[in-house]
Scaffold this motif. Structure first.
Motif, short mmCIF file in Angstrom:
data_model
loop_
_atom_site.label_atom_id
_atom_site.label_comp_id
_atom_site.label_asym_id
_atom_site.label_seq_id
_atom_site.Cartn_x
_atom_site.Cartn_y
_atom_site.Cartn_z
N GLU A 78 37.47 30.26 34.93
CA GLU A 78 38.89 30.27 35.23
C GLU A 78 39.09 31.06 36.51
N MET A 79 39.98 30.58 37.37
CA MET A 79 40.20 31.20 38.67
C MET A 79 41.69 31.45 38.90
N ILE A 80 41.98 32.56 39.53
CA ILE A 80 43.35 32.90 39.92
C ILE A 80 43.32 33.34 41.38
N ALA A 81 44.17 32.73 42.19
CA ALA A 81 44.26 33.07 43.61
C ALA A 81 45.59 33.74 43.90
N ASP A 82 45.54 34.80 44.71
CA ASP A 82 46.78 35.38 45.22
C ASP A 82 46.64 35.53 46.73
N ASP A 83 47.49 36.29 47.35
CA ASP A 83 47.50 36.38 48.81
C ASP A 83 46.23 36.98 49.42
N ASN A 84 45.51 37.80 48.65
CA ASN A 84 44.36 38.48 49.25
C ASN A 84 43.10 38.51 48.41
N LYS A 85 43.05 37.73 47.31
CA LYS A 85 41.81 37.70 46.54
C LYS A 85 41.75 36.49 45.62
N LEU A 86 40.51 36.14 45.27
CA LEU A 86 40.24 35.09 44.29
C LEU A 86 39.52 35.76 43.13
N ASP A 87 40.13 35.72 41.95
CA ASP A 87 39.51 36.26 40.74
C ASP A 87 38.85 35.13 39.97
N LEU A 88 37.64 35.40 39.46
CA LEU A 88 36.89 34.42 38.70
C LEU A 88 36.49 35.02 37.36
N LEU A 89 36.74 34.30 36.28
CA LEU A 89 36.33 34.71 34.94
C LEU A 89 35.43 33.62 34.39
N ALA A 90 34.16 33.94 34.22
CA ALA A 90 33.19 33.00 33.69
C ALA A 90 32.97 33.28 32.21
N SER A 91 32.82 32.22 31.42
CA SER A 91 32.58 32.39 29.99
C SER A 91 31.59 31.34 29.50
N ALA A 92 30.83 31.72 28.48
CA ALA A 92 29.86 30.82 27.86
C ALA A 92 29.47 31.38 26.50
N GLU A 93 28.77 30.58 25.71
CA GLU A 93 28.40 30.98 24.35
C GLU A 93 27.30 32.04 24.31
N ASP A 94 26.42 32.04 25.30
CA ASP A 94 25.30 32.99 25.29
C ASP A 94 24.95 33.39 26.72
N GLN A 95 24.06 34.36 26.85
CA GLN A 95 23.73 34.89 28.19
C GLN A 95 23.08 33.86 29.11
N PRO A 96 22.13 33.05 28.64
CA PRO A 96 21.55 32.06 29.56
C PRO A 96 22.58 31.08 30.11
N ARG A 97 23.50 30.64 29.28
CA ARG A 97 24.55 29.73 29.77
C ARG A 97 25.52 30.45 30.69
N LEU A 98 25.85 31.68 30.37
CA LEU A 98 26.72 32.47 31.24
C LEU A 98 26.06 32.67 32.60
N ASP A 99 24.77 32.96 32.60
CA ASP A 99 24.03 33.11 33.85
C ASP A 99 24.09 31.84 34.69
N GLN A 100 24.05 30.69 34.02
CA GLN A 100 24.12 29.40 34.72
C GLN A 100 25.49 29.22 35.37
N VAL A 101 26.56 29.54 34.66
CA VAL A 101 27.91 29.44 35.23
C VAL A 101 28.02 30.36 36.44
N VAL A 102 27.58 31.60 36.29
CA VAL A 102 27.65 32.58 37.37
C VAL A 102 26.86 32.10 38.59
N HIS A 103 25.67 31.61 38.36
CA HIS A 103 24.83 31.14 39.47
C HIS A 103 25.50 30.00 40.22
N ILE A 104 26.03 29.03 39.50
CA ILE A 104 26.66 27.88 40.15
C ILE A 104 27.90 28.30 40.92
N LEU A 105 28.75 29.13 40.31
CA LEU A 105 29.97 29.56 41.00
C LEU A 105 29.64 30.39 42.23
N THR A 106 28.71 31.32 42.09
CA THR A 106 28.33 32.18 43.20
C THR A 106 27.75 31.37 44.36
#
Length: 95
Positions: A46-74
């Motif tokens: 999930e992403m929220i943009a304002d005038d000076n930043k982009l916030d990203l909240l990644a979520s997944a069922e377990d750490q390997p899947r969360l790592d995959q979301v983080v890697h792709i977004l980054t």
């Protein structure tokens, strides 16, 4: 599981739209100028943009899947915002 990162930039809305449009070719997304989400088969961002930043909240069922979301977004944000050389520091979301 969740993790959060914030990218300080004046182009937050532009990057949010670019990420969602790019991922929307293969997975379900929804976005407008200030917020959006991407649903991957292995997690969500999930992403929220304002005038000076982009916030990203990644979520997944377990750490390997969360790592995959983080890697792709980054990696994609680094590619789209290469002129600004973003450095994302992922951390647990504040309660």
């Amino acid at each position: 599981m969740n993790t959060f990162a914030s990218f300080k930039t004046d182009g937050a809305g532009r990057y949010l739209a670019a990420l969602c449009a790019h991922f929307g070719r293969k997975v379900e997304v929804e976005y407008d100028i200030n917020k959006g989400w991407v649903q991957f088969p292995f997690g969500r961002c999930e992403m929220i943009a304002d005038d000076n930043k982009l916030d990203l909240l990644a979520s997944a069922e377990d750490q390997p899947r969360l790592d995959q979301v983080v890697h792709i977004l980054t990696s994609h944000l680094e590619r789209f915002a290469f002129r600004e050389n973003p450095t994302l520091v992922w951390q647990p979301p504040s309660q």
